[in-house]
Design a protein around this motif. Structure first.
Motif, PDB file in Angstrom:
ATOM      1  N   CYS A 277       0.854  -1.187   0.000  1.00  0.00           N
ATOM      2  CA  CYS A 277       0.000   0.000   0.000  1.00  0.00           C
ATOM      3  C   CYS A 277       0.894   1.242   0.000  1.00  0.00           C
ATOM      4  O   CYS A 277       1.797   1.343   0.836  1.00  0.00           O
ATOM      5  CB  CYS A 277      -0.893  -0.018   1.238  1.00  0.00           C
ATOM      6  N   CYS A 297      -6.849  -1.705   0.645  1.00  0.00           N
ATOM      7  CA  CYS A 297      -5.925  -2.000   1.748  1.00  0.00           C
ATOM      8  C   CYS A 297      -6.726  -2.306   3.001  1.00  0.00           C
ATOM      9  O   CYS A 297      -7.456  -1.430   3.500  1.00  0.00           O
ATOM     10  CB  CYS A 297      -4.999  -0.802   1.979  1.00  0.00           C
ATOM     11  N   CYS A 300      -5.418   0.173   6.111  1.00  0.00           N
ATOM     12  CA  CYS A 300      -5.719   1.603   6.310  1.00  0.00           C
ATOM     13  C   CYS A 300      -7.035   2.069   5.713  1.00  0.00           C
ATOM     14  O   CYS A 300      -7.355   3.259   5.749  1.00  0.00           O
ATOM     15  CB  CYS A 300      -4.557   2.482   5.851  1.00  0.00           C
TER      16      CYS A 300
HETATM   17 ZN   LIG Z   1      -2.737   0.950   3.523  1.00  0.00          ZN
END
Ligand SMILES: [Zn+2]
Length: 302
Positions: A277, A297, A300
């Motif tokens: 990411c 992701c 996050c």
């Molecule tokens: Zn991430």
């Protein structure tokens, strides 16, 4: 699949390169992609192109009398090429234009229609980006799956264009302010990725840019819209505007001169499953469903 940034840049390029030119030939190689009779297509001959616009996932070519609306769907691509140059793979239709003379053709439309032409965007004035005015040029449509459609609407005829009237405002429409966004978002339920791709919510976003927008907003694609806090709805708005504006700028710098190849290598996450990411370094997840890839992701995006 061409989305709003791709189509915005194409409309700028084609409007700058082709308006004022007269159609000299129309060739349909794949009748499946054309919604018009052969006679109607022939009717484009001699007409001057007056305007090219993007709306949602459509490109609209306005001629002196008639209108051609293109919905490229999954695999349709439009490009420019010199007559006689090697055909694009899976070419489905070709509209040939004469060199630009600077004069109005006898069949061209009323002055009001011509005056809507925008000032050429700065990027189109770079050398060798667009074909020279004193040479003829072809607009070529290729489509590997032949799912896209070219709708020709002769003047005075009302031919329905699938998906047109249901469209919400374009995702980058200046009148779509934060209040209008909140109002529209509350009326659409389901997973965030589906909401963003729903053209009735806002128009122009597809599979790739919905992933980019959700990553920028730090929201998971399968999260339900009804679970969003007010500040998350606002974050989605700002991410949508930022991602689309940045991508459009990137494409203005990056589009190849023939335009028929989609440039996507600058995307942050879409199609990059397994890679780190760019924000937190965790491995990006990728899920395939119904032929569509979703990249996000888990670390996050919440
Ligand atoms: Zn991430």
């Amino acid at each position: 699949m061409p989305e709003l940034p791709d189509l915005t840049v194409l409309s700028e390029a084609f409007e700058t390169a082709l308006t004022g030119r007269v159609v000299t030939a129309v060739t349909v190689l794949e009748p499946l992609v054309v919604r018009a009779t052969p006679t109607e297509m022939e009717g484009l001959l001699g007409q001057q192109l007056t305007q090219v616009e993007q709306r949602g996932k459509f490109l609209i070519f306005s001629f002196a009398r008639d209108r051609l609306v293109v919905n490229a769907m999954l695999t349709g691509r439009l490009g420019l090429a010199a007559p006689g140059s090697r055909a694009f793979p899976k070419t489905a239709a070709v509209v040939a234009f004469d060199r630009r003379t600077g004069e109005q053709s006898p069949s061209s439309g009323p002055p009001a229609r011509r005056s809507r032409r925008r000032k050429p965007p700065a990027w189109t004035r770079r050398p060798n980006v667009l074909p020279p005015d004193d040479e003829p040029v072809e607009l070529r449509y290729r489509d590997a799956t032949r799912m896209g459609k070219l709708y020709l609407t002769p003047h005075g005829l009302d031919r329905p264009v699938a998906g047109w009237s249901e469209q919400g405002p374009d995702a980058d429409d200046p009148t779509l302010d934060l209040d209008a966004w909140r109002g529209r978002l509350r009326r659409h339920s389901g997973e965030l990725k589906s909401v963003l791709r729903n053209q009735e919510f806002v128009a122009g976003i597809g599979n790739a840019y919905s992933d980019e927008i959700l990553w920028a907003a730090r929201l998971a694609p399968f999260r339900k819209r009804s679970s969003l806090a007010p500040e998350e709805m606002d974050a989605l708005y700002h991410a949508t505007r930022d991602v689309l504006a940045r991508a459009t700028d990137q494409l203005r710098d990056r589009v190849p001169p023939r335009f028929e190849v989609e440039v996507r290598d600058f995307l942050q996450v879409h199609g990059k499953g397994g890679q780190p990411c760019p924000r937190c370094g965790a491995r990006l997840s990728e899920i395939s469903a119904g032929g569509f890839v979703t990249t996000f992701c888990r670390s996050c995006q919440g």
